[in-house]
Design a protein around this motif. Sequence first.
Motif, PDB file in Angstrom:
ATOM      1  N   TRP A 129       0.837  -1.194   0.000  1.00  7.78           N
ATOM      2  CA  TRP A 129       0.000   0.000   0.000  1.00  7.78           C
ATOM      3  C   TRP A 129       0.880   1.254   0.000  1.00  7.78           C
ATOM      4  CZ3 TRP A 129      -5.478   0.910   1.909  1.00  7.78           C
ATOM      5  CH2 TRP A 129      -6.314  -0.154   1.577  1.00  7.78           C
ATOM      6  N   GLN A 130       2.002   1.204   0.694  1.00  7.23           N
ATOM      7  CA  GLN A 130       2.907   2.355   0.711  1.00  7.23           C
ATOM      8  C   GLN A 130       3.469   2.620  -0.682  1.00  7.23           C
ATOM      9  OE1 GLN A 130       5.928   1.828   3.729  1.00  7.23           O
ATOM     10  NE2 GLN A 130       4.445   1.384   5.324  1.00  7.23           N
ATOM     11  N   THR A 131       3.869   1.548  -1.384  1.00  9.01           N
ATOM     12  CA  THR A 131       4.419   1.747  -2.730  1.00  9.01           C
ATOM     13  C   THR A 131       3.338   2.195  -3.700  1.00  9.01           C
ATOM     14  OG1 THR A 131       4.141  -0.617  -3.241  1.00  9.01           O
ATOM     15  CG2 THR A 131       6.278   0.076  -2.399  1.00  9.01           C
ATOM     16  N   ALA A 132       2.129   1.663  -3.541  1.00  5.33           N
ATOM     17  CA  ALA A 132       1.025   2.082  -4.416  1.00  5.33           C
ATOM     18  C   ALA A 132       0.683   3.551  -4.179  1.00  5.33           C
ATOM     19  CB  ALA A 132      -0.202   1.199  -4.177  1.00  5.33           C
ATOM     20  N   ASP A 133       0.626   3.934  -2.905  1.00  5.23           N
ATOM     21  CA  ASP A 133       0.263   5.309  -2.567  1.00  5.23           C
ATOM     22  C   ASP A 133       1.331   6.298  -3.025  1.00  5.23           C
ATOM     23  OD1 ASP A 133      -1.634   7.059  -1.367  1.00  5.23           O
ATOM     24  OD2 ASP A 133      -0.296   7.296   0.359  1.00  5.23           O
ATOM     25  N   ALA A 134       2.590   5.820  -3.084  1.00  5.46           N
ATOM     26  CA  ALA A 134       3.695   6.693  -3.514  1.00  5.46           C
ATOM     27  C   ALA A 134       3.755   6.838  -5.023  1.00  5.46           C
ATOM     28  CB  ALA A 134       5.021   6.146  -2.989  1.00  5.46           C
ATOM     29  N   CYS A 135       3.021   6.003  -5.759  1.00  5.21           N
ATOM     30  CA  CYS A 135       3.058   6.056  -7.224  1.00  5.21           C
ATOM     31  C   CYS A 135       2.028   7.065  -7.731  1.00  5.21           C
ATOM     32  CB  CYS A 135       2.761   4.676  -7.807  1.00  5.21           C
ATOM     33  SG  CYS A 135       2.833   4.625  -9.613  1.00  5.21           S
ATOM     34  N   PRO A 136       2.438   8.081  -8.455  1.00  2.00           N
ATOM     35  CA  PRO A 136       1.497   9.124  -8.892  1.00  2.00           C
ATOM     36  C   PRO A 136       0.422   8.609  -9.848  1.00  2.00           C
ATOM     37  CG  PRO A 136       3.649   9.414  -9.936  1.00  2.00           C
ATOM     38  CD  PRO A 136       3.825   8.371  -8.893  1.00  2.00           C
ATOM     39  N   HIS A 137       0.638   7.449 -10.459  1.00  4.85           N
ATOM     40  CA  HIS A 137      -0.344   6.924 -11.408  1.00  4.85           C
ATOM     41  C   HIS A 137      -1.380   6.018 -10.755  1.00  4.85           C
ATOM     42  CE1 HIS A 137       1.773   8.542 -14.856  1.00  4.85           C
ATOM     43  NE2 HIS A 137       2.906   8.007 -14.411  1.00  4.85           N
ATOM     44  N   VAL A 138      -1.271   5.797  -9.428  1.00  2.00           N
ATOM     45  CA  VAL A 138      -2.217   4.920  -8.724  1.00  2.00           C
ATOM     46  C   VAL A 138      -3.066   5.755  -7.774  1.00  2.00           C
ATOM     47  CG1 VAL A 138      -2.467   2.951  -7.169  1.00  2.00           C
ATOM     48  CG2 VAL A 138      -0.633   2.955  -8.872  1.00  2.00           C
ATOM     49  N   THR A 139      -4.383   5.567  -7.843  1.00  2.00           N
ATOM     50  CA  THR A 139      -5.317   6.240  -6.939  1.00  2.00           C
ATOM     51  C   THR A 139      -6.000   5.190  -6.076  1.00  2.00           C
ATOM     52  OG1 THR A 139      -5.743   7.959  -8.595  1.00  2.00           O
ATOM     53  CG2 THR A 139      -7.310   7.768  -6.777  1.00  2.00           C
ATOM     54  N   LEU A 140      -5.849   5.332  -4.760  1.00  4.77           N
ATOM     55  CA  LEU A 140      -6.447   4.384  -3.826  1.00  4.77           C
ATOM     56  C   LEU A 140      -7.852   4.812  -3.439  1.00  4.77           C
ATOM     57  CD1 LEU A 140      -3.373   3.762  -1.509  1.00  4.77           C
ATOM     58  CD2 LEU A 140      -4.715   1.951  -2.564  1.00  4.77           C
ATOM     59  N   PHE A 141      -8.797   3.873  -3.493  1.00  4.53           N
ATOM     60  CA  PHE A 141     -10.165   4.086  -3.024  1.00  4.53           C
ATOM     61  C   PHE A 141     -10.405   3.066  -1.908  1.00  4.53           C
ATOM     62  CE2 PHE A 141     -10.099   5.619  -7.354  1.00  4.53           C
ATOM     63  CZ  PHE A 141     -10.909   6.744  -7.350  1.00  4.53           C
ATOM     64  N   HIS A 142     -10.036   3.418  -0.670  1.00  6.79           N
ATOM     65  CA  HIS A 142     -10.216   2.463   0.417  1.00  6.79           C
ATOM     66  C   HIS A 142     -11.470   2.808   1.220  1.00  6.79           C
ATOM     67  CE1 HIS A 142      -8.718   5.418   3.333  1.00  6.79           C
ATOM     68  NE2 HIS A 142      -7.720   5.670   2.495  1.00  6.79           N
ATOM     69  N   GLY A 143     -12.015   1.795   1.857  1.00  8.12           N
ATOM     70  CA  GLY A 143     -13.247   1.978   2.611  1.00  8.12           C
ATOM     71  C   GLY A 143     -14.495   1.936   1.746  1.00  8.12           C
ATOM     72  N   HIS A 144     -14.341   1.495   0.499  1.00  8.16           N
ATOM     73  CA  HIS A 144     -15.486   1.433  -0.417  1.00  8.16           C
ATOM     74  C   HIS A 144     -15.468   0.124  -1.196  1.00  8.16           C
ATOM     75  CE1 HIS A 144     -16.707   5.580   0.286  1.00  8.16           C
ATOM     76  NE2 HIS A 144     -15.425   5.919   0.185  1.00  8.16           N
ATOM     77  N   GLY A 145     -16.664  -0.397  -1.445  1.00  6.92           N
ATOM     78  CA  GLY A 145     -16.794  -1.598  -2.250  1.00  6.92           C
ATOM     79  C   GLY A 145     -17.413  -1.285  -3.596  1.00  6.92           C
ATOM     80  N   VAL A 146     -17.524  -2.306  -4.431  1.00  7.30           N
ATOM     81  CA  VAL A 146     -18.104  -2.166  -5.761  1.00  7.30           C
ATOM     82  C   VAL A 146     -19.592  -2.476  -5.683  1.00  7.30           C
ATOM     83  CG1 VAL A 146     -18.122  -3.088  -8.104  1.00  7.30           C
ATOM     84  CG2 VAL A 146     -15.940  -2.725  -6.914  1.00  7.30           C
ATOM     85  N   ALA A 147     -20.407  -1.513  -6.102  1.00  9.59           N
ATOM     86  CA  ALA A 147     -21.864  -1.722  -6.131  1.00  9.59           C
ATOM     87  C   ALA A 147     -22.294  -2.414  -7.410  1.00  9.59           C
ATOM     88  CB  ALA A 147     -22.586  -0.385  -5.985  1.00  9.59           C
ATOM     89  N   SER A 148     -21.665  -2.062  -8.543  1.00 11.34           N
ATOM     90  CA  SER A 148     -22.037  -2.689  -9.814  1.00 11.34           C
ATOM     91  C   SER A 148     -20.897  -2.572 -10.813  1.00 11.34           C
ATOM     92  CB  SER A 148     -23.304  -2.047 -10.394  1.00 11.34           C
ATOM     93  OG  SER A 148     -23.069  -0.692 -10.743  1.00 11.34           O
ATOM     94  N   LEU A 149     -20.955  -3.427 -11.833  1.00 16.15           N
ATOM     95  CA  LEU A 149     -19.984  -3.418 -12.924  1.00 16.15           C
ATOM     96  C   LEU A 149     -20.740  -3.590 -14.224  1.00 16.15           C
ATOM     97  CD1 LEU A 149     -17.153  -3.708 -14.252  1.00 16.15           C
ATOM     98  CD2 LEU A 149     -17.246  -6.131 -13.667  1.00 16.15           C
ATOM     99  N   ALA A 150     -20.515  -2.666 -15.171  1.00 19.44           N
ATOM    100  CA  ALA A 150     -21.162  -2.750 -16.483  1.00 19.44           C
ATOM    101  C   ALA A 150     -20.102  -2.650 -17.565  1.00 19.44           C
ATOM    102  CB  ALA A 150     -22.190  -1.623 -16.637  1.00 19.44           C
ATOM    103  N   GLN A 151     -20.314  -3.385 -18.656  1.00 16.84           N
ATOM    104  CA  GLN A 151     -19.374  -3.361 -19.775  1.00 16.84           C
ATOM    105  C   GLN A 151     -20.088  -2.910 -21.042  1.00 16.84           C
ATOM    106  OE1 GLN A 151     -16.591  -6.725 -20.097  1.00 16.84           O
ATOM    107  NE2 GLN A 151     -17.654  -7.674 -18.364  1.00 16.84           N
TER     108      GLN A 151
END
Length: 431
Positions: A129-151
Amino acid sequence: MTQAFDIVVVGAGMVGAALATGLGQNGFSVALIDRSPPPAFSPDTAPDIRVSALSAGSERYLQSLGAWDHILGMRATPYKRLAVWDETRFPLQNLVPRKLAEVQFDATELGAHHLGHIVENSVTQQALWQTADACPHVTLFHGHGVASLAQSGDTATVTLDDGRELLASLVVGCDGAQSRIRDVAGIGTTRNQYDQQAMVISVRYQGPVEDITWQGFHPSGPRAFLPLHSAGPEHAGESWGSLVWYDSPEELARLKSLDDSTLMSEIQSSFPASLPLLTHIDSKASFPIARQHAKQYHSGRVVLAGDSAHTINPLAGQGVNLGFQDAQALQFALKEAKRAGDDLADPKWLTLYEQKRRPANRRMMLTMDLFYHLFSNRIPPVHLLRNLGLGAARALPFARNRVARYAMGIDEELPAVVRQITSRIPGLNQL
C-alpha cells in the motif's frame, strides 16, 4: 462524479496492491479499490495470525516494486532450511530406516543465501500500500466496495457504493476466492472441498529465532512450524512462531474449545519432537481448505489474478507466490498491449497471460493434491510407497534440488523432464 482510468484493480490485498503498483510504475493510470482501511503496523504488537512463506522469486518481484525494503523495515524472518518427513507409524515402517523418510532442503546446497522469508500478510500488504500510494499513477479508493460493474463496447464502468463511477478499459478482479467481480463477469469455477481444515496458531517458544520451517505428515494431515521474529526484551530468550495443524473439522473445533494451557499441552504432545518448548498462545483460528480454479481467466473487459483465479491446498504455502507470478505475467501482457497500441482488453493479450499462468497454476495444484492424497491415509502399502519416495528424494539430491530451486522461485522453469512428466498426467487439463 466520474473518473477515467486505464485499469481498475478491485481488491488491495497482497496480489492486487502489487499488481496496481507494478502497472502504475509502467505508466498506466490505475484505480485500486478495497473495502478495508489502510493496514496498520506497530513493532510492539504480537504478529498477525496470517503469515506467508514468500519465495526468493516473490522477494525479487517485491524488490522491483520498491516494497521489499519497507517489509524488512517492519518484520520478516528468513529461513535457510525446509524439512519434510512422515510421522505415521506402521509395522511396514520397519522396512525403511527412519532417517530415509526425511528430506531436508538447505539453501547452501541450492546455491542460495536463503530459501525465502516468513512474513505476516499485514506487513506485506502495508508495504505494498505504501508503494502504491507513492506512485502518482495509482489512486487508492479504500473503505469502499463495488456496487455494480457494467461493460460496453470499449469501456467498463465500476460504480462504487458511494455512487462514484470509475471508467476503464480493463477491470482486474483480485478480490479473493469468493470474488464478486468473477461472479459478475459470469466466470464459473471448478471446486474441490477437502475433508481437512487448517488451524493456525500464533505462539511464543523458548529459544532463539529458528532458520528452519518444517512439516511432519500424519494420516490426519500435516503439522507445520514456521519461525517468526524475536519476542523482544520483554520476553527475553523467547521467539514468535506460527503453527499449522491440519485435521478434521470436528477435531479442530475440539482443539479451539480448549483453554490455552490445555491446548499447549496437546500441541506439545501431538507435534513432532522438533517443536521447541511453547510458552504462550497468542491467537488461533481455523479455516476450510479447497482447490478452486476459474474456468477461464478473462471475459470481456474483466481479467482475474491471484485467489480470484485459483486457490490451492496450502500445504507448501505457495498461494501468494502463485498470485505474485500472475501479477508479473499480467503486467507483461498489458505492457505489450500498450506498446502495440492495442485495446488493453484485447483477447490476444489476455489469452497470452492465461496461457502463461494456467498450466503453471495447474501443475502446483496437482502437486499439492498428490501430496494431500499420498500422505492423508493409513493404508500400509501407500505408507511404504511414500517413505520410499522420500528416501528416493533424499538419495537423488540433484533432481530434488532442481525441483526445489523452481518451487522457491530461484529458477524460472521446472527441469525439462519434470515438465514432460506432469504434461502426461491424466486429468491435468481438467483442473
